[in-house]
Design an enzyme around this catalytic site. Sequence first.
Site, PDB file in Angstrom:
ATOM      1  N   ASP A 100       0.808  -1.218   0.000  1.00  0.00           N
ATOM      2  CA  ASP A 100       0.000   0.000   0.000  1.00  0.00           C
ATOM      3  C   ASP A 100       0.839   1.265   0.000  1.00  0.00           C
ATOM      4  OD1 ASP A 100       1.051  -0.305   2.493  1.00  0.00           O
ATOM      5  OD2 ASP A 100      -0.856  -0.238   3.584  1.00  0.00           O
ATOM      6  N   CYS A 103       5.152  -0.206   2.613  1.00  0.00           N
ATOM      7  CA  CYS A 103       5.747  -1.536   2.779  1.00  0.00           C
ATOM      8  C   CYS A 103       7.071  -1.488   3.530  1.00  0.00           C
ATOM      9  CB  CYS A 103       5.920  -2.208   1.423  1.00  0.00           C
ATOM     10  SG  CYS A 103       6.900  -1.252   0.246  1.00  0.00           S
ATOM     11  N   HIS A 256       9.057  -3.041  -3.857  1.00  0.00           N
ATOM     12  CA  HIS A 256       8.353  -3.583  -2.697  1.00  0.00           C
ATOM     13  C   HIS A 256       9.376  -4.106  -1.693  1.00  0.00           C
ATOM     14  CE1 HIS A 256       4.916  -5.072  -0.526  1.00  0.00           C
ATOM     15  NE2 HIS A 256       5.419  -6.297  -0.498  1.00  0.00           N
TER      16      HIS A 256
END
Length: 790
Positions: A100, A103, A256
């Site tokens: 979102d 991370c 990520h």
Amino acid sequence: MAEQVLPQALYLSNMRKAVKIRERTPEDIFKPTNGIIHHFKTMHRYTLEMFRTCQFCPQFREIIHKALIDKNIQASLESQKKLNWCREVRKLVALKTNGDGNCLMHATSQYMWGVQDTDLVLRKALFSTLKETDTRNFKFRWQLESLKSQEFVETGLCYDTRNWNDEWDNLIKMASTDTPMARSGLQYNSLEEIHIFVLCNILRRPIIVISDKMLRSLESGSNFAPLKVGGIYLPLHWPAQECYRYPIVLGYDSHHFVPLVTLKDSGPEIRAVPLVNRDRGRFEDLKVHFLTDPENEMKEKLLKEYLMVIEIPVQGWDHGTTHLINAAKLDEANLPKEINLVDDYFELVQHEYKKWQENSEQGRSEMHAQNPMESSLPQLSLMDVKCETPNCPFFMSVNTQPLCHECSERRQKNQNKLPKLNSKPGPEGLPGMALGASRGEAYEPLAWNPEEPTGGPHSAPPTAPSPFLFSETTAMKCRSPGCPFTLNVQHNGFCERCHNARQLHASHAADHTRHLDPGKCQACLQDVTRTFNGICSTCFKRTTAEASSSLSTSLPPSCHQRSKSDPSQLVRSPSPHSCHRAGNDAPAGCLSQAARTPGDRTGTSKCRKAGCMYFGTPENKGFCTLCFIEYRENKHLVAASGKASPTASRFQNTIPCLGRECGTLGSTMFEGYCQKCFIEAQNQRFHEAKRTEEQLRSSQRRDVPRTTQSTSRPKCARASCKNILACRSEELCMECQHPNPRMGPGAHRGEPAPEDPPKQRCWAPACDHFGNAKCNGYCNECFQFKQMYG
């Protein structure tokens, strides 16, 4: 199904503990009013470790991994040789985190406490630190880092003061939690390298990010742009004494972040993370971010102050080379029980595993009832233990244990034939004796024949090792003695370097598959110093202990049944041919340990026996003297075993080795020692003799004046006597005055008596033998040993 029952996050296993963690975390943050950076007081010292999964079957283990582990990032980093490339350290697994935009905080929070930063505790602490504290040092380091970046160096970009301030304000806004219009459609704005540096200072704990150097295309794999996020972030705003030296390890791929955690009790590897990357034939140090120029010159010192740096050996790119690289030690699980979510999740997994097993057994029984002739998916019943059949590459099954499906079917076929063959009464019909066999040949236990065709493997394919072989409990060191590296199951239990070395040596032999190593036990494949008929003393003792039970069933004693629970034996591939035969059918290579020819050792004069430190001679067929004696002894026993009964090949009246703490058997050829202890005793005796040789010579020189002085004293008047008189007034010594009464009747005083001078001990220390003049004061054995090795 278990996929639906297992929670997709650790905190879902116990919501009360998760709430307790979320309550404690903001209370632990200390916010000074004098401009010092906000920081945690105690909770930054916690570390999470995943539970072991090897005790579960591969199918259920896959369910656990699907629930908790981010396989995509793990596979991507491993394929790029950024993660788990070093076999000397423990394997790291990537846990799932929300994507979102927050991370980085999710991954950091999960690494320490097992919960994600859904309450934005870490993100709020980051934003308040950038807004409320003195950030001039952070800004200065960020400017230095930016000026060294590729964008500024290659493009010649120059910023004025206004540009720098605007960029810094933009970085502060990116850390805010109020972002209704975040970029890329995420709930929060993604964070950059400077945010990681500020975060590690808030936590007072180093952060290591494992990442690729280039941003790559998902389809073609081509490079898009350089990635600078990977590297080491040190809490340089704090003295090293006030920081926690165990780092937080994160992985970064595809924009990520994920936490990279170790597995609890995963094996003998070191709990550490390498501080180098292995790329393009060399080892490259990880970048240490946001260092000033003076700090960059003392980078090694800073790493040792803020991290627990150790050196570990790794294999070099060139064959036979070893390098020492730096690695940072990792913390073990230290969460208190009241906030430990891993224990609760593990209990839930165990409960679901029992239910999953019951459902699987019930489904198989129903399928078998509907179609009894159809096998009920044997792949689902595989166990993580090798089949007990020697040299069988398959794994045993729940229904056919301790055999695999192939060997179980072949055993049933053989048992169906045995009643017909053994129907005759009398000795010919003894169970276990196969009719039609040669004389003296007993029934051979079931063994795997690789040449025998099979109708498709019902068990695991031999070319695809079980996942259990790669699990954490099977992580063992290389089979080569003294090798510090970790084995590779694809190289038959050897590390890559030892495997390549064995391949080079094996290429000189015409038929290396039939080549037996005299330094290895043929039953357990262990390196030993002495063998008895090809097996070590441990296996030999076991065969003699089982002799009575073996004779009662008329079966030849099996050499050594390997333990099913020993993981070191699971990764060792057995020999391509079986040595479990008896009688006249036994090949000489399986019984003798001396099947090598001198041509196999071309280019070297070392002894042919593996592990022997001495040199061989052509007269001894390439062996040293000690190994040649053992070779002749074993060869004589092998020749005699062909004429004797099957039980006559066992050694009789064996004695344990006289060496201290030695469990092998001794030999009369080596004075009651085994070969290894005999060599050690002889070496010790030789070194003591060599060390005291000068002392002995000096003592001989001191004795020379004494002997010359003694010769001046009067001797016995008898010509055959050389004794010295006790008193000058007498002519005969005491021995001649009182002759020996045991002298024969034909002897009289006039006959000369045979000379019998007093014997002298051997010059070698700790030697009980007598020396002689021909050997310079040594006994024959010590003199010969001195001539051979001195």
